[in-house]
Design a protein around this motif. Structure first.
Motif, mmCIF file in Angstrom:
data_model
loop_
_atom_site.group_PDB
_atom_site.id
_atom_site.type_symbol
_atom_site.label_atom_id
_atom_site.label_comp_id
_atom_site.label_asym_id
_atom_site.label_seq_id
_atom_site.Cartn_x
_atom_site.Cartn_y
_atom_site.Cartn_z
ATOM 1 N N UNK A 37 9.386 -16.428 63.508
ATOM 2 C CA UNK A 37 9.595 -17.875 63.365
ATOM 3 C C UNK A 37 9.876 -18.505 64.730
ATOM 4 N N UNK A 38 10.800 -17.932 65.473
ATOM 5 C CA UNK A 38 11.184 -18.501 66.764
ATOM 6 C C UNK A 38 10.009 -18.518 67.733
ATOM 7 N N UNK A 39 9.204 -17.442 67.728
ATOM 8 C CA UNK A 39 8.064 -17.361 68.645
ATOM 9 C C UNK A 39 7.016 -18.404 68.312
ATOM 10 N N UNK A 40 6.661 -18.524 67.032
ATOM 11 C CA UNK A 40 5.601 -19.467 66.648
ATOM 12 C C UNK A 40 6.052 -20.924 66.801
ATOM 13 N N UNK A 41 7.329 -21.182 66.548
ATOM 14 C CA UNK A 41 7.834 -22.546 66.757
ATOM 15 C C UNK A 41 7.822 -22.892 68.242
ATOM 16 N N UNK A 42 8.274 -21.954 69.075
ATOM 17 C CA UNK A 42 8.311 -22.185 70.515
ATOM 18 C C UNK A 42 6.920 -22.434 71.077
ATOM 19 N N UNK A 43 5.929 -21.719 70.545
ATOM 20 C CA UNK A 43 4.550 -21.878 71.019
ATOM 21 C C UNK A 43 3.849 -23.086 70.395
ATOM 22 N N UNK A 44 4.547 -23.817 69.527
ATOM 23 C CA UNK A 44 3.964 -25.005 68.898
ATOM 24 C C UNK A 44 2.971 -24.687 67.794
ATOM 25 N N UNK A 45 2.996 -23.453 67.303
ATOM 26 C CA UNK A 45 2.053 -23.043 66.260
ATOM 27 C C UNK A 45 2.595 -23.310 64.866
ATOM 28 N N UNK A 46 3.901 -23.329 64.731
ATOM 29 C CA UNK A 46 4.531 -23.648 63.454
ATOM 30 C C UNK A 46 5.320 -24.937 63.589
ATOM 31 N N UNK A 47 5.215 -25.742 62.555
ATOM 32 C CA UNK A 47 5.858 -27.049 62.513
ATOM 33 C C UNK A 47 7.193 -26.917 61.787
ATOM 34 N N UNK A 48 8.243 -27.428 62.395
ATOM 35 C CA UNK A 48 9.553 -27.363 61.744
ATOM 36 C C UNK A 48 9.717 -28.413 60.664
ATOM 37 N N UNK A 49 8.737 -29.330 60.561
ATOM 38 C CA UNK A 49 8.759 -30.273 59.437
ATOM 39 C C UNK A 49 8.330 -29.548 58.165
ATOM 40 N N UNK A 50 8.896 -29.933 57.048
ATOM 41 C CA UNK A 50 8.479 -29.370 55.767
ATOM 42 C C UNK A 50 7.303 -30.176 55.218
ATOM 43 N N UNK A 51 6.681 -29.652 54.170
ATOM 44 C CA UNK A 51 5.611 -30.383 53.478
ATOM 45 C C UNK A 51 6.145 -31.715 52.956
ATOM 46 N N UNK A 52 7.372 -31.708 52.444
ATOM 47 C CA UNK A 52 7.983 -32.937 51.920
ATOM 48 C C UNK A 52 8.187 -33.950 53.042
#
Length: 550
Positions: free
Chosen positions: A12-27
């Motif tokens: 999680x931390x790696x993908x968020x840091x690389x901008x690959x995962x969005x910390x916003x939820x679907x909602x």
């Protein structure tokens, strides 16, 4: 919390840091669309049109009702519907209520549905009472007798028979604002929780239940946005079932840019062209067999397709000649992608790629995903060399639902280092584009020489009389295996063995790859998802015919 099977905190931390995962939820994204584009249409089918504001409001109501009925957080609902607005209302309502949502193909019957409902522990089933001579509600109630956890039956109808609840009525109910907020407090899924389950086509038995998080779904959609250059002004026409990648992944693409999604409940080639004209569709994802039928059975010139900008399709049985013809006939760019339910797309071409790359490759690896081509020992091979394909990255699944052993068997390990073996043979060309050669299990070895069926199938599909083509290997006491061409002709046409061989020779196919037998059929047996040919059953039919002739 719906814990994903193979996602670690480091991942999680790696993908968020690389901008690959969005910390916003679907909602969060839905509410943003409702605030920024409140009066713009969000979802449309033949019966209903909802703006983003209306979609946010109706999903709030349905989510609160699902909670009021007693469906607990992290429990599941299975929907078995054609492409219609109620499917997407359920999906987003489940995100708000913290309920796992799963779409099952309409072609699934008792055994597949019982397996899926039991595996994910579904509390409710949403379906139609009856559709195309299949009594779906009756089937759901029969399954509940064997899987007693099922408590609710929703039907996407205006009125519900005894023992069922009208989902459309559920969409109209309304708790007051305070009671809604109280019901949904702390329920919405975060981006890194399992929020949906997608289903494999079951080539090796019962379908696999494949987890996805909101983060992986948005990452998969973001790649489509990038490669197709989707904007909020696009109109996305979904003509493939939402139970498959071509439907759901493209919904997540449109969703995150706030583009309108139009749903076509039932496919016929003519209906699709009318649909594009009527809704001014700009982006059309479709499975290859749908496009082939549109091009070969209809005259697109009779329709106003001027709005259409991009058609996106899969790698299966869609060659460069068909891609060129589709562009010419439909006046748009054709983008070809490859993927699986475990990976969404592992690669896709883009609108700015040169024609030779768009037509002859799958484009570059999908944004956020990595591809490794390896030999039998797992060593990475140089560019241009065919090997076995492995995928990992932000758009891939978090594992098989509730099945750690199956997850480890597929990815080898948990976390960032896990590589998913796709079962494909492929190579990376000198420019970094992925070229799919075929399925490892489909390869035919004739006298020690490898034959990749996809190469021959793609050539055959460019024949004007051929609607579908599959190459299967049949045992031979001398050569080991020989290639048999199985063909479904275009309606009203007939095809002979001599025509097939002559055509392939003219296309420059090597002599050892030429089919040595032809089987003509009215239709191919299908896997339970209704989108892929059941090659195991097809090969049995071929072998039976050979035995009858001997």
């Amino acid at each position: 919390m719906a814990e994903p099977t193979r996602i670690t905190r480091e991942m999680i931390e790696t993908y968020v840091k690389r901008g690959l995962w969005d910390e916003r939820s679907i909602v969060d994204i839905l509410r943003q669309n409702a605030e920024e584009r409140p009066l713009h249409e969000a979802v449309v089918d033949s019966n209903r049109r909802l703006t983003w504001k209306e979609l946010d409001e109706v999903t709030e109501r349905v989510a609160a009702e699902l909670v009021r009925l007693g469906i607990e957080r992290d429990q599941a609902v299975v929907a078995q519907l054609p492409a219609q607005v109620e499917s997407l209302v359920l999906l987003l309502s489940c995100h708000k209520a913290g309920i796992i949502c799963c779409f099952a193909p309409l072609t699934f019957r008792h055994s597949e549905m019982k397996h899926v409902v039991g595996t994910i522990g579904a509390m409710a089933i949403l379906t139609r009472v009856e559709l195309r001579h299949t009594r779906y509600l009756e089937m759901a109630k029969e399954i509940a007798l064997e899987v007693p956890r099922v408590r609710f039956f929703f039907v996407a109808e205006d009125e519900a028979p005894p023992g069922a609840i009208s989902f459309r009525e559920l969409m109209k109910t309304d708790l007051d604002g305070d009671r809604r907020r109280e019901a949904l407090e702390g329920r919405a899924f975060g981006p890194f929780e399992v929020s949906s389950v997608v289903l494999s086509s079951g080539t090796t038995g019962m379908p696999k239940c494949i987890e996805h998080t909101g983060a992986s779904s948005i990452a998969a959609g973001r790649g489509v946005v990038e490669r197709a250059k989707l904007t909020p002004e696009d109109v996305v026409g979904i003509i493939a079932p939402l139970s498959g990648g071509p439907g759901l992944q493209n919904w997540w693409a449109a969703f995150q840019v706030g583009a309108k999604v139009c749903l076509l409940e039932r496919f016929t080639p003519g209906r699709v062209l009318e649909f594009i004209e009527r809704e001014r569709v700009t982006y059309l994802p479709a499975i290859p067999t749908q496009l082939i039928r549109i091009i070969k059975e209809c005259d697109p010139d009779k329709y106003d397709l001027g709005s259409l900008r991009v058609v996106r399709t899969g790698a299966a049985a869609f060659d460069a000649a068909m891609a060129r013809k589709t562009e010419e006939k439909m006046g748009c760019r054709v983008l070809i992608a490859g993927g699986s339910q475990e990976t969404y797309s592992f690669a896709q071409s883009g609108v700015d790629d040169p024609p030779e790359k768009r037509f002859n490759t799958l484009g570059r690896p999908f944004p956020g995903n990595e591809i490794k081509i390896a030999d039998e020992e797992g060593r990475e091979v140089p560019r241009g060399v065919v090997g076995r394909m492995f995928v990992r990255g932000a758009a891939t699944s978090s594992g098989y639902f509730g099945d750690l052993d199956a997850t480890l068997a597929a990815w080898r390990t948990l976390g960032l280092e896990g590589w998913y073996k796709t079962g494909d043979l492929a190579k990376i060309d000198e420019d970094g584009y992925l070229v799919l050669v075929g399925r490892e299990k489909d390869m035919i070895i004739r006298g020690g020489q490898n034959i990749y069926p996809a190469e021959i199938e793609n050539l055959l599909l460019s024949h004007p009389k051929v609607s579908q083509a599959v190459i299967v290997g049949v045992p031979d006491p001398v050569m080991g295996e020989r290639a048999c061409a199985c063909i479904v002709p275009v309606a009203g046409e007939s095809v002979t063995f001599e025509e097939v061989v002559t055509f392939l020779k003219e296309k420059g196919l090597a002599v050892h790859k030429l089919p040595e037998r032809l089987v003509v059929m009215d239709r191919f047996p299908q896997l339970a998802d209704g989108q892929k040919v059941d090659k195991i059953s097809l090969k049995k039919v071929v072998m039976e015919r050979i035995q009858e002739e001997s």
